[in-house]
Write a protein that holds these residues in place. Structure first.
Motif, PDB file in Angstrom:
ATOM      1  N   GLN A 187     -57.368  82.354  17.317  1.00 54.92           N
ATOM      2  CA  GLN A 187     -58.279  83.481  17.523  1.00 54.92           C
ATOM      3  C   GLN A 187     -59.670  83.175  16.972  1.00 54.92           C
ATOM      4  O   GLN A 187     -60.679  83.601  17.537  1.00 54.92           O
ATOM      5  N   VAL A 188     -59.733  82.450  15.861  1.00 59.22           N
ATOM      6  CA  VAL A 188     -61.027  82.051  15.307  1.00 59.22           C
ATOM      7  C   VAL A 188     -61.754  81.143  16.288  1.00 59.22           C
ATOM      8  O   VAL A 188     -62.949  81.300  16.551  1.00 59.22           O
ATOM      9  N   ARG A 189     -61.018  80.190  16.862  1.00 61.41           N
ATOM     10  CA  ARG A 189     -61.636  79.299  17.840  1.00 61.41           C
ATOM     11  C   ARG A 189     -62.076  80.091  19.076  1.00 61.41           C
ATOM     12  O   ARG A 189     -63.175  79.886  19.598  1.00 61.41           O
ATOM     13  N   GLN A 190     -61.216  80.972  19.547  1.00 57.98           N
ATOM     14  CA  GLN A 190     -61.550  81.760  20.726  1.00 57.98           C
ATOM     15  C   GLN A 190     -62.812  82.594  20.503  1.00 57.98           C
ATOM     16  O   GLN A 190     -63.695  82.665  21.370  1.00 57.98           O
ATOM     17  N   ASP A 191     -62.911  83.200  19.332  1.00 56.17           N
ATOM     18  CA  ASP A 191     -64.081  84.008  19.017  1.00 56.17           C
ATOM     19  C   ASP A 191     -65.343  83.152  18.978  1.00 56.17           C
ATOM     20  O   ASP A 191     -66.408  83.555  19.473  1.00 56.17           O
ATOM     21  N   LEU A 192     -65.236  81.958  18.395  1.00 57.56           N
ATOM     22  CA  LEU A 192     -66.384  81.046  18.324  1.00 57.56           C
ATOM     23  C   LEU A 192     -66.870  80.682  19.717  1.00 57.56           C
ATOM     24  O   LEU A 192     -68.074  80.749  20.016  1.00 57.56           O
ATOM     25  N   ARG A 244     -45.853  81.578  13.732  1.00 61.31           N
ATOM     26  CA  ARG A 244     -46.501  81.798  15.025  1.00 61.31           C
ATOM     27  C   ARG A 244     -47.725  82.703  14.856  1.00 61.31           C
ATOM     28  O   ARG A 244     -48.763  82.476  15.486  1.00 61.31           O
ATOM     29  N   ASP A 245     -47.588  83.720  14.009  1.00 56.53           N
ATOM     30  CA  ASP A 245     -48.716  84.622  13.771  1.00 56.53           C
ATOM     31  C   ASP A 245     -49.890  83.879  13.143  1.00 56.53           C
ATOM     32  O   ASP A 245     -51.059  84.152  13.469  1.00 56.53           O
ATOM     33  N   ALA A 246     -49.591  82.940  12.237  1.00 60.32           N
ATOM     34  CA  ALA A 246     -50.659  82.167  11.595  1.00 60.32           C
ATOM     35  C   ALA A 246     -51.341  81.245  12.598  1.00 60.32           C
ATOM     36  O   ALA A 246     -52.564  81.071  12.570  1.00 60.32           O
ATOM     37  N   HIS A 247     -50.576  80.638  13.485  1.00 59.76           N
ATOM     38  CA  HIS A 247     -51.172  79.802  14.523  1.00 59.76           C
ATOM     39  C   HIS A 247     -52.055  80.635  15.442  1.00 59.76           C
ATOM     40  O   HIS A 247     -53.156  80.208  15.821  1.00 59.76           O
ATOM     41  N   ARG A 248     -51.576  81.818  15.808  1.00 57.22           N
ATOM     42  CA  ARG A 248     -52.384  82.684  16.665  1.00 57.22           C
ATOM     43  C   ARG A 248     -53.699  83.046  15.972  1.00 57.22           C
ATOM     44  O   ARG A 248     -54.767  83.038  16.591  1.00 57.22           O
ATOM     45  N   ALA A 249     -53.627  83.337  14.662  1.00 56.74           N
ATOM     46  CA  ALA A 249     -54.847  83.669  13.910  1.00 56.74           C
ATOM     47  C   ALA A 249     -55.822  82.499  13.928  1.00 56.74           C
ATOM     48  O   ALA A 249     -57.042  82.688  14.037  1.00 56.74           O
ATOM     49  N   ASP A 291     -58.854  73.208   1.889  1.00 57.01           N
ATOM     50  CA  ASP A 291     -58.563  72.091   2.777  1.00 57.01           C
ATOM     51  C   ASP A 291     -58.922  72.490   4.205  1.00 57.01           C
ATOM     52  O   ASP A 291     -59.026  73.677   4.536  1.00 57.01           O
ATOM     53  N   THR A 292     -59.072  71.495   5.069  1.00 55.74           N
ATOM     54  CA  THR A 292     -59.495  71.784   6.438  1.00 55.74           C
ATOM     55  C   THR A 292     -58.397  72.427   7.282  1.00 55.74           C
ATOM     56  O   THR A 292     -58.675  72.889   8.394  1.00 55.74           O
ATOM     57  N   ASP A 293     -57.164  72.473   6.786  1.00 55.45           N
ATOM     58  CA  ASP A 293     -56.103  73.170   7.502  1.00 55.45           C
ATOM     59  C   ASP A 293     -55.808  74.534   6.870  1.00 55.45           C
ATOM     60  O   ASP A 293     -54.714  75.080   7.025  1.00 55.45           O
ATOM     61  N   ALA A 294     -56.793  75.072   6.170  1.00 56.75           N
ATOM     62  CA  ALA A 294     -56.675  76.407   5.577  1.00 56.75           C
ATOM     63  C   ALA A 294     -57.460  77.405   6.421  1.00 56.75           C
ATOM     64  O   ALA A 294     -58.415  77.049   7.115  1.00 56.75           O
ATOM     65  N   LEU A 295     -57.051  78.661   6.357  1.00 62.21           N
ATOM     66  CA  LEU A 295     -57.690  79.709   7.137  1.00 62.21           C
ATOM     67  C   LEU A 295     -57.772  80.980   6.304  1.00 62.21           C
ATOM     68  O   LEU A 295     -56.768  81.428   5.754  1.00 62.21           O
ATOM     69  N   ILE A 296     -58.974  81.532   6.187  1.00 61.36           N
ATOM     70  CA  ILE A 296     -59.169  82.805   5.498  1.00 61.36           C
ATOM     71  C   ILE A 296     -58.885  83.942   6.481  1.00 61.36           C
ATOM     72  O   ILE A 296     -59.485  83.998   7.560  1.00 61.36           O
ATOM     73  N   THR A 333     -50.687  80.421  21.222  1.00 60.62           N
ATOM     74  CA  THR A 333     -51.661  79.325  21.344  1.00 60.62           C
ATOM     75  C   THR A 333     -52.940  79.754  22.052  1.00 60.62           C
ATOM     76  O   THR A 333     -53.921  79.010  22.031  1.00 60.62           O
ATOM     77  N   LEU A 334     -52.919  80.930  22.690  1.00 68.22           N
ATOM     78  CA  LEU A 334     -54.083  81.469  23.408  1.00 68.22           C
ATOM     79  C   LEU A 334     -54.632  80.488  24.446  1.00 68.22           C
ATOM     80  O   LEU A 334     -55.816  80.476  24.751  1.00 68.22           O
ATOM     81  N   GLY A 335     -53.734  79.657  24.950  1.00 71.34           N
ATOM     82  CA  GLY A 335     -54.126  78.734  26.019  1.00 71.34           C
ATOM     83  C   GLY A 335     -54.718  77.425  25.550  1.00 71.34           C
ATOM     84  O   GLY A 335     -55.124  76.605  26.388  1.00 71.34           O
ATOM     85  N   TYR A 336     -54.771  77.190  24.253  1.00 71.37           N
ATOM     86  CA  TYR A 336     -55.374  75.953  23.753  1.00 71.37           C
ATOM     87  C   TYR A 336     -54.370  74.801  23.662  1.00 71.37           C
ATOM     88  O   TYR A 336     -54.712  73.719  23.185  1.00 71.37           O
TER      89      TYR A 336
END
Length: 341
Positions: A270-275, A262-267, A64-69, A294-297
């Protein structure tokens, strides 16, 4: 709009517009009437079955689009391709990655997690609970796909009696893929489905493993694993459902949500930040509301003052003045992507 952006960062895209089955092709009146009522997406939910058609690949995984590897899934893939691999090596999944330590066999072709938190209104038999539709790992097989579609068109369904009178109902998505796959793999393809540890794969995290009234394990085990106590490093993938959506910028008080949410949200962020930082060479936020996860997002319009513990993404005359908003991800233009490639 999304296809060029995905392809610019290495994805191969395949656009599928045709549904596996149209509503008017379903023979059973009650299934046809209920398919849009007991889940989120109606007959469109069965688009997930298209994962079985990807025969150019030995393994295909629907997410699903709300999943993260979070970690490579090589051990899962190795186990799917060579079920007899030794668990004493790094080549196969350990028993802890499998529910009830039930190992796959040579006929196993479907790996999934189950939604124990929902359970069922009509039974306490966990084998009749729904398949969690956000993660489906299969060995593609078009013949199998055609069999599933034929069954979908011709099976019967009732809110109480379930699929062909065999149960697998009484939960969200019962008349859709969650109930359908639970039913067909138990009664038509026994031995071919392998249930993965829900705390490691497709982890929804913020689910109690115990029955609210009786306190017994929802899995019917004498002792059950509490996913809320896991470390983020131990998870292979997460499904952001009971931890809420990162892009809704929710407040996650520790009395209601484990730190792992919170750790999952940060992860996720982090994917968005890296992109944005490393691929698109953009500047990224340096502060913001609850920056530690939230890394500022997630920002408050007009400043970084302390926010109310609310989430409100809508605007209008009756909305609170203090609200936090997700910083939208702006896709690069086609021209800039062509220059970059």
């Amino acid at each position: 709009e999304c296809v060029p952006a995905l392809e610019s960062v290495g994805w191969t895209t395949f656009v599928e517009n045709k549904l596996p089955v149209e509503k008017d092709q379903i023979v059973d009146d009650e299934l046809r009437d209920n398919v849009d009522k007991l889940g989120c997406c109606g007959v469109k939910e069965f688009m997930k079955l298209k994962v079985y058609t990807m025969e150019d690949h030995p393994i295909a995984v629907h997410l699903d689009t709300d999943a993260l590897i979070l970690q490579p899934m090589d051990l899962l893939y190795n186990t799917m391709l060579a079920p007899g691999s030794s668990t004493g090596t790094t080549k196969a999944l350990s028993d802890d990655h499998l529910m009830f330590h039930k190992r796959p066999t040579n006929i196993s072709d479907f790996f999934f997690t189950r939604d124990y938190h929902q359970g069922s209104k009509w039974t306490d038999d966990p084998s009749q609970y729904g398949v969690q539709g956000g993660f489906l790992a299969v060995k593609p097989n078009r013949t199998m796909y055609q069999e599933l579609i034929a069954r979908l068109k011709n099976e019967t369904f009732g809110r109480h009696r379930g699929w062909s009178g065999m149960g697998h109902s009484g939960f969200w998505g019962a008349s859709q893929i969650q109930g359908f796959l639970s039913y067909v793999y138990k009664h038509h393809y026994p031995g071919r489905a392998v249930e993965l540890n829900r705390c490691i794969y497709n982890a929804m995290i913020n689910d109690s493993p115990y029955h609210k009234r009786t306190g017994v394990c929802l899995t019917k085990e004498n002792e059950c694993q509490d996913c809320r106590t896991m470390d983020i490093e131990s998870l292979t993938s997460v499904h952001l459902t009971t931890c809420r959506k990162p892009w809704h910028c929710p407040f996650l008080p520790l009395k209601q949500y484990p730190k792992l949410c919170r750790d999952a949200h940060r992860a996720w962020f982090q994917v968005r930040q890296d992109l944005e930082k490393n691929t698109w060479k953009r500047s990224v936020p340096q502060d913001g509301w609850r920056y530690e996860w939230t890394l500022g997002y997630c920002q408050r319009p007009g400043g970084m003052a302390k926010l109310l513990a609310i989430t409100n993404l809508t605007t209008g005359p009756n909305q609170p003045k203090n609200r936090r908003q997700y910083v939208p991800l702006l896709l690069p233009s086609s021209t800039s992507m062509e220059k970059r490639t």
